[in-house]
Design an enzyme around this catalytic site. Sequence first.
Site, short mmCIF file in Angstrom:
data_model
loop_
_atom_site.label_atom_id
_atom_site.label_comp_id
_atom_site.label_asym_id
_atom_site.label_seq_id
_atom_site.Cartn_x
_atom_site.Cartn_y
_atom_site.Cartn_z
N HIS A 1 0.96 -1.26 0.03
CA HIS A 1 0.00 0.09 -0.01
C HIS A 1 1.00 1.11 0.03
CE1 HIS A 1 0.84 -0.69 4.37
NE2 HIS A 1 0.63 0.89 4.34
N HIS B 1 1.41 4.38 2.12
CA HIS B 1 1.17 5.01 3.42
C HIS B 1 1.90 6.38 3.29
CE1 HIS B 1 1.17 4.72 8.28
NE2 HIS B 1 1.04 6.06 7.73
#
Length: 128
Positions: free
Chosen positions: A89, A91
Amino acid sequence: GVGQGTKLVAMADGVVHRIYDQTKPGDPCYDGGGPECGPYGNLVVVLHGDNTSSYYKHLSEVHVTLGQPVLRADLLGLSGTTGYSTGPHAHIMRQENCPENKCQSIPLEFIEAEVPVEGQVVVSMNCL
């Protein structure tokens, strides 16, 4: 979430203020882990001229060096799942500048979607 190896670029001009790039393939926290992996997420922090910074964590690769000037859209690294993470992901936070890596976040608006609401998917120009 974004795919492993997605290019992450600087959201604004600045100087690379902090990096952590020691978690490599084969390390126990490279493919994510529990709280014990928290300190081992590869990261880049860019300090901006308005005394805010942007924070990019869980990178699989870091492509900048400490003190390097960067312009908006310059490549910082590739997304990953290093550190305390359950999957690849991006972040990313805009935050107040402070002596730690992770500081108080500040409101952020995406040009394409304004201020996101919980559950909304936002695609920004920071992921190429």
